[in-house]
Write a protein that holds these residues in place. Sequence first.
Motif, mmCIF file in Angstrom:
data_model
loop_
_atom_site.group_PDB
_atom_site.id
_atom_site.type_symbol
_atom_site.label_atom_id
_atom_site.label_comp_id
_atom_site.label_asym_id
_atom_site.label_seq_id
_atom_site.Cartn_x
_atom_site.Cartn_y
_atom_site.Cartn_z
ATOM 1 N N ALA A 12 0.829 -1.204 0.000
ATOM 2 C CA ALA A 12 0.000 0.000 0.000
ATOM 3 C C ALA A 12 0.865 1.256 0.000
ATOM 4 O O ALA A 12 0.622 2.195 -0.769
ATOM 5 C CB ALA A 12 -0.927 -0.006 1.218
ATOM 6 N N ALA A 13 1.885 1.285 0.855
ATOM 7 C CA ALA A 13 2.761 2.451 0.933
ATOM 8 C C ALA A 13 3.516 2.660 -0.370
ATOM 9 O O ALA A 13 3.693 3.797 -0.830
ATOM 10 C CB ALA A 13 3.737 2.301 2.096
ATOM 11 N N ALA A 14 3.965 1.562 -0.985
ATOM 12 C CA ALA A 14 4.694 1.665 -2.250
ATOM 13 C C ALA A 14 3.804 2.238 -3.344
ATOM 14 O O ALA A 14 4.236 3.071 -4.146
ATOM 15 C CB ALA A 14 5.237 0.295 -2.648
ATOM 16 N N ARG A 15 2.531 1.803 -3.370
ATOM 17 C CA ARG A 15 1.603 2.350 -4.363
ATOM 18 C C ARG A 15 1.355 3.828 -4.119
ATOM 19 O O ARG A 15 1.355 4.644 -5.050
ATOM 20 C CB ARG A 15 0.273 1.586 -4.323
ATOM 21 N N ILE A 16 1.133 4.183 -2.864
ATOM 22 C CA ILE A 16 0.841 5.582 -2.540
ATOM 23 C C ILE A 16 2.025 6.485 -2.884
ATOM 24 O O ILE A 16 1.864 7.567 -3.441
ATOM 25 C CB ILE A 16 0.481 5.721 -1.050
ATOM 26 N N MET A 17 3.235 6.020 -2.544
ATOM 27 C CA MET A 17 4.437 6.831 -2.762
ATOM 28 C C MET A 17 5.024 6.669 -4.157
ATOM 29 O O MET A 17 5.944 7.379 -4.538
ATOM 30 C CB MET A 17 5.501 6.447 -1.728
ATOM 31 N N ASP A 108 2.432 -7.327 -5.515
ATOM 32 C CA ASP A 108 1.074 -6.823 -5.694
ATOM 33 C C ASP A 108 0.255 -7.794 -6.543
ATOM 34 O O ASP A 108 0.785 -8.721 -7.146
ATOM 35 C CB ASP A 108 1.130 -5.447 -6.366
ATOM 36 N N PHE A 109 -1.063 -7.554 -6.587
ATOM 37 C CA PHE A 109 -1.964 -8.445 -7.341
ATOM 38 C C PHE A 109 -1.634 -8.479 -8.824
ATOM 39 O O PHE A 109 -1.940 -9.454 -9.518
ATOM 40 C CB PHE A 109 -3.421 -8.003 -7.151
ATOM 41 N N ASP A 110 -0.983 -7.413 -9.338
ATOM 42 C CA ASP A 110 -0.627 -7.386 -10.761
ATOM 43 C C ASP A 110 0.823 -7.785 -10.993
ATOM 44 O O ASP A 110 1.378 -7.582 -12.079
ATOM 45 C CB ASP A 110 -0.889 -6.001 -11.355
ATOM 46 N N GLY A 111 1.462 -8.380 -9.967
ATOM 47 C CA GLY A 111 2.821 -8.876 -10.116
ATOM 48 C C GLY A 111 3.920 -7.869 -9.836
ATOM 49 O O GLY A 111 5.104 -8.210 -9.920
ATOM 50 N N VAL A 112 3.552 -6.643 -9.483
ATOM 51 C CA VAL A 112 4.559 -5.623 -9.192
ATOM 52 C C VAL A 112 5.202 -5.917 -7.835
ATOM 53 O O VAL A 112 4.507 -6.152 -6.844
ATOM 54 C CB VAL A 112 3.929 -4.213 -9.180
ATOM 55 N N ARG A 113 6.533 -5.912 -7.814
ATOM 56 C CA ARG A 113 7.259 -6.209 -6.584
ATOM 57 C C ARG A 113 7.667 -4.912 -5.896
ATOM 58 O O ARG A 113 8.143 -3.978 -6.531
ATOM 59 C CB ARG A 113 8.514 -7.029 -6.903
#
Length: 220
Positions: A12-17, A108-113
Amino acid sequence: MIRSELEHAIRAAARIMQANSIIVIGSQSILGTWSEDELPPLVTASPEVDMMPLSDDDSEALARRLDIAGEWSAFHQAHGFYIDGVGRSTATLPGGWEERLVDVEAVDFDGVRSFGLCLDPHDLCVAKVVAHREKDRAFVDALIVAGLIDPEVLLERLTVTERIDGISLDYAYGWLLDRVGANASTTASQGPTRSPGWEQPRDQRGRFEPVPQSEPEISL
């Protein structure tokens, strides 16, 4: 908190930032080394995950942007834990702490690490001892009693910790010396003592391996 929730918080933090790595600096960084099943319940009780960016220049922006997943947010209400964005001044850490960070991969659900760089447990505990709050002492004490943290290593790390005022340093040394004495008494009753500078071995993932416990001798 459990390990999967830490990984969720990292994602979540990685997506937000919009970053692929972030530092986990609070008490729940302990889950980067051990799973919840290996830890005393006390140390995983907090629902807060403190995180900071790789560059401290971004800490204020991080704190503002992470409000969306902060305390009392919809994220907190939905998942039962929350993220708090902090800066490096939040914790007083031993020299070299950045070289001892423990990587936690979150996919992540789309494979992003993305990666949460969690504090080494002994570095985390030094920060707790220096803070000298009752809850922090209880946190460290629980890990020492469980055989996961060596108070002698904490004393060594304390000698290379900067930004400590004299009173806090005296309290930290005094408390740790008491714990070293208590630990030595316990160890003496269980078997041979550890050599000075001993640190727990790590596995290939950088996690500490369990400390073998000596079986008491039984006279028949």
